[in-house]
Scaffold this motif. Structure first.
Motif, PDB file in Angstrom:
ATOM      1  N   VAL A  47       0.328   4.237   6.976  1.00 61.05           N
ATOM      2  CA  VAL A  47       0.784   4.132   5.583  1.00 61.05           C
ATOM      3  C   VAL A  47       1.503   5.407   5.151  1.00 61.05           C
ATOM      4  O   VAL A  47       2.397   5.377   4.313  1.00 61.05           O
ATOM      5  CB  VAL A  47      -0.415   3.844   4.642  1.00 61.05           C
ATOM      6  CG1 VAL A  47       0.016   3.842   3.178  1.00 61.05           C
ATOM      7  CG2 VAL A  47      -1.073   2.519   5.013  1.00 61.05           C
ATOM      8  N   ARG A  48       1.126   6.536   5.771  1.00 56.54           N
ATOM      9  CA  ARG A  48       1.599   7.844   5.299  1.00 56.54           C
ATOM     10  C   ARG A  48       3.122   7.977   5.327  1.00 56.54           C
ATOM     11  O   ARG A  48       3.743   8.395   4.353  1.00 56.54           O
ATOM     12  CB  ARG A  48       0.969   8.946   6.150  1.00 56.54           C
ATOM     13  CG  ARG A  48       1.246  10.362   5.625  1.00 56.54           C
ATOM     14  CD  ARG A  48       0.663  11.406   6.572  1.00 56.54           C
ATOM     15  NE  ARG A  48      -0.750  11.153   6.815  1.00 56.54           N
ATOM     16  CZ  ARG A  48      -1.302  11.127   8.023  1.00 56.54           C
ATOM     17  NH1 ARG A  48      -0.550  11.336   9.103  1.00 56.54           N
ATOM     18  NH2 ARG A  48      -2.599  10.907   8.168  1.00 56.54           N
TER      19      ARG A  48
ATOM     20  N   ASP B 288      -4.095  12.577   3.292  1.00 53.91           N
ATOM     21  CA  ASP B 288      -5.378  11.901   3.501  1.00 53.91           C
ATOM     22  C   ASP B 288      -5.231  10.393   3.682  1.00 53.91           C
ATOM     23  O   ASP B 288      -6.228   9.684   3.831  1.00 53.91           O
ATOM     24  CB  ASP B 288      -6.315  12.175   2.312  1.00 53.91           C
ATOM     25  CG  ASP B 288      -6.595  13.666   2.144  1.00 53.91           C
ATOM     26  OD1 ASP B 288      -6.681  14.355   3.170  1.00 53.91           O
ATOM     27  OD2 ASP B 288      -6.708  14.114   0.990  1.00 53.91           O
ATOM     28  N   VAL B 289      -3.998   9.902   3.661  1.00 55.23           N
ATOM     29  CA  VAL B 289      -3.740   8.465   3.785  1.00 55.23           C
ATOM     30  C   VAL B 289      -3.666   8.090   5.260  1.00 55.23           C
ATOM     31  O   VAL B 289      -3.287   8.909   6.108  1.00 55.23           O
ATOM     32  CB  VAL B 289      -2.417   8.107   3.060  1.00 55.23           C
ATOM     33  CG1 VAL B 289      -2.045   6.646   3.265  1.00 55.23           C
ATOM     34  CG2 VAL B 289      -2.545   8.409   1.574  1.00 55.23           C
TER      35      VAL B 289
ATOM     36  N   ARG C  42       0.813  -1.211   0.000  1.00 55.23           N
ATOM     37  CA  ARG C  42       0.000   0.000   0.000  1.00 55.23           C
ATOM     38  C   ARG C  42       0.853   1.270   0.000  1.00 55.23           C
ATOM     39  O   ARG C  42       0.562   2.220  -0.735  1.00 55.23           O
ATOM     40  CB  ARG C  42      -0.917  -0.017   1.225  1.00 55.23           C
ATOM     41  CG  ARG C  42      -2.008   1.027   1.229  1.00 55.23           C
ATOM     42  CD  ARG C  42      -3.188   0.585   0.398  1.00 55.23           C
ATOM     43  NE  ARG C  42      -3.324   1.330  -0.830  1.00 55.23           N
ATOM     44  CZ  ARG C  42      -4.159   1.010  -1.808  1.00 55.23           C
ATOM     45  NH1 ARG C  42      -4.898  -0.068  -1.711  1.00 55.23           N
ATOM     46  NH2 ARG C  42      -4.244   1.732  -2.895  1.00 55.23           N
TER      47      ARG C  42
ATOM     48  N   ALA D 135       4.940   5.756   2.825  1.00 52.49           N
ATOM     49  CA  ALA D 135       4.597   6.250   1.489  1.00 52.49           C
ATOM     50  C   ALA D 135       5.402   7.496   1.160  1.00 52.49           C
ATOM     51  O   ALA D 135       5.885   7.661   0.026  1.00 52.49           O
ATOM     52  CB  ALA D 135       3.100   6.538   1.412  1.00 52.49           C
TER      53      ALA D 135
ATOM     54  N   LYS E 279       0.750   7.041  -6.648  1.00 53.90           N
ATOM     55  CA  LYS E 279      -0.397   7.920  -6.893  1.00 53.90           C
ATOM     56  C   LYS E 279       0.011   9.383  -6.715  1.00 53.90           C
ATOM     57  O   LYS E 279      -0.419  10.268  -7.478  1.00 53.90           O
ATOM     58  CB  LYS E 279      -1.536   7.576  -5.937  1.00 53.90           C
ATOM     59  CG  LYS E 279      -2.242   6.271  -6.257  1.00 53.90           C
ATOM     60  CD  LYS E 279      -3.355   5.996  -5.251  1.00 53.90           C
ATOM     61  CE  LYS E 279      -4.075   4.686  -5.561  1.00 53.90           C
ATOM     62  NZ  LYS E 279      -5.123   4.392  -4.543  1.00 53.90           N
TER      63      LYS E 279
ATOM     64  N   LEU F 230      -0.911  12.652   0.169  1.00 54.37           N
ATOM     65  CA  LEU F 230      -0.592  11.662   1.198  1.00 54.37           C
ATOM     66  C   LEU F 230      -1.148  12.064   2.564  1.00 54.37           C
ATOM     67  O   LEU F 230      -1.220  11.226   3.468  1.00 54.37           O
ATOM     68  CB  LEU F 230       0.927  11.461   1.293  1.00 54.37           C
ATOM     69  CG  LEU F 230       1.607  10.874   0.051  1.00 54.37           C
ATOM     70  CD1 LEU F 230       3.109  10.776   0.271  1.00 54.37           C
ATOM     71  CD2 LEU F 230       1.030   9.505  -0.294  1.00 54.37           C
TER      72      LEU F 230
ATOM     73  N   GLU G 170       0.534   4.160  -2.852  1.00 56.01           N
ATOM     74  CA  GLU G 170       0.151   5.533  -2.530  1.00 56.01           C
ATOM     75  C   GLU G 170       1.216   6.517  -3.008  1.00 56.01           C
ATOM     76  O   GLU G 170       0.905   7.625  -3.463  1.00 56.01           O
ATOM     77  CB  GLU G 170      -0.080   5.687  -1.028  1.00 56.01           C
ATOM     78  CG  GLU G 170      -1.260   4.896  -0.483  1.00 56.01           C
ATOM     79  CD  GLU G 170      -2.596   5.296  -1.081  1.00 56.01           C
ATOM     80  OE1 GLU G 170      -2.700   6.440  -1.594  1.00 56.01           O
ATOM     81  OE2 GLU G 170      -3.531   4.479  -1.050  1.00 56.01           O
TER      82      GLU G 170
END
Length: 310
Positions: free
Chosen positions: A298-299, A293-294, A274, A302, A281, A291, A278
């Motif tokens: 995960v942020r 909003d992740v 993930r 990412a 993306k 990022l 991200e």
């Protein structure tokens, strides 16, 4: 019931060596390695020279290091296994565990050396030869990897470890004719387990997908990175670096949007990777602002991937 009885005993006497070892062995038997590790660690602290405590502590730490451990636990596992090997230098099982830990730590040369030693100590052990093959793959010695994995499969044609690794090796070495022959052997020739048949079917589906990408004239980087991302050893450092390099090529050729659709169609990849998805993306959007909003867990990774990709 055994676990419950031993837990009650430990509540009364938390430092009782035999109860710690007993509960640890029960949890080890049911493969609950995460709960077994602190029990063996405490038993080892109580009796540092006890051979059984060292053995099980090192074994469980090594297994966890190969599966899910953080950097500190990988270091701990390597130290413990080396301690166990000082007592039993001819123990091929511990050398095989050490190989997995060294690969996790990115120490390829040492991993290959230990795997070769294990193969001399236990020449009829399929797991030893399979791990030697994996070490050779990671070191990009594909001819040696093929020979080791073919040896493993000759020892156990139904090995759920050696067979998928040999399929991966044939494909990585671009030996497509032998790869397809072996797939036919797995799907057409009994006896073969349902799990191996499923594995062969998954490889066949992946191969068809790669051929479809080639037919669409997608860049070779897209084809190769799709394969690498589906490989279970992605989390080891050298392969991760290779994936990042290939992802950069995907970005350079302008196929990020299509590549994201491809990744999103692979459920196992979507779950495990993930943060990378991200990050891609964000690259496609032209900013890492999305990022925010992740999900928090995960942020951060990412954001790290985004920096590496850009």
């Amino acid at each position: 019931e055994a676990a419950n009885a031993l837990e009650q005993a430990l509540q009364l006497r938390p430092d009782r060596f035999e109860s710690l070892m007993g509960l640890g062995e029960v949890l080890r038997t049911v493969r609950d390695f995460r709960r077994a590790l602190p029990l063996f660690r405490k038993a080892h602290e109580l009796r540092p020279d006890d051979e059984r405590a060292v053995k099980y502590y090192a074994e469980v730490a090594g297994i966890l290091a190969g599966l899910e451990a953080n950097d500190g636990e990988v270091v701990e596992a390597e130290s413990l296994i080396r301690q166990a090997l000082r007592t039993n230098p001819n123990d091929a099982q511990f050398r095989t565990l050490l190989v997995e830990v060294l690969l996790r730590a990115g120490k390829l040369a040492e991993a290959v050396q230990e795997a070769e030693t294990a193969s001399r100590l236990a020449p009829s052990d399929v797991s030893v030869w399979s791990n030697l093959g994996v070490a050779y793959i990671m070191a990009t010695r594909l001819d040696d990897a093929t020979a080791a994995l073919e040896k493993a499969v000759s020892l156990d044609p139904g090995s759920l470890h050696a067979v998928p690794n040999l399929l991966s090796c044939y494909r990585a070495a671009k030996r497509e004719h032998r790869f397809l022959e072996f797939l036919d052997e797995l799907t057409l020739e009994p006896p073969v387990s349902d799990r191996l048949r499923d594995t062969a079917s998954a490889f066949a589906a992946s191969t068809r997908a790669m051929n479809e990408l080639r037919a669409k004239n997608w860049p070779s980087a897209v084809v190769e990175v799709e394969y690498l991302l589906s490989w279970k050893s992605f989390e080891t450092l050298p392969l991760a670096e290779e994936v990042i390099a290939l992802c950069r090529k995907v970005i350079e050729t302008g196929f990020v949007k299509e590549f994201l659709v491809l990744l999103d169609s692979r459920p196992s990849i979507r779950r495990r990777l993930r943060p990378l998805i991200e990050a891609l993306k964000a690259v496609e959007a032209g900013s890492d602002a999305i990022l925010r909003d992740v999900a928090p867990e995960v942020r951060e990774p990412a954001a790290q991937f985004y920096k590496l990709l850009t």
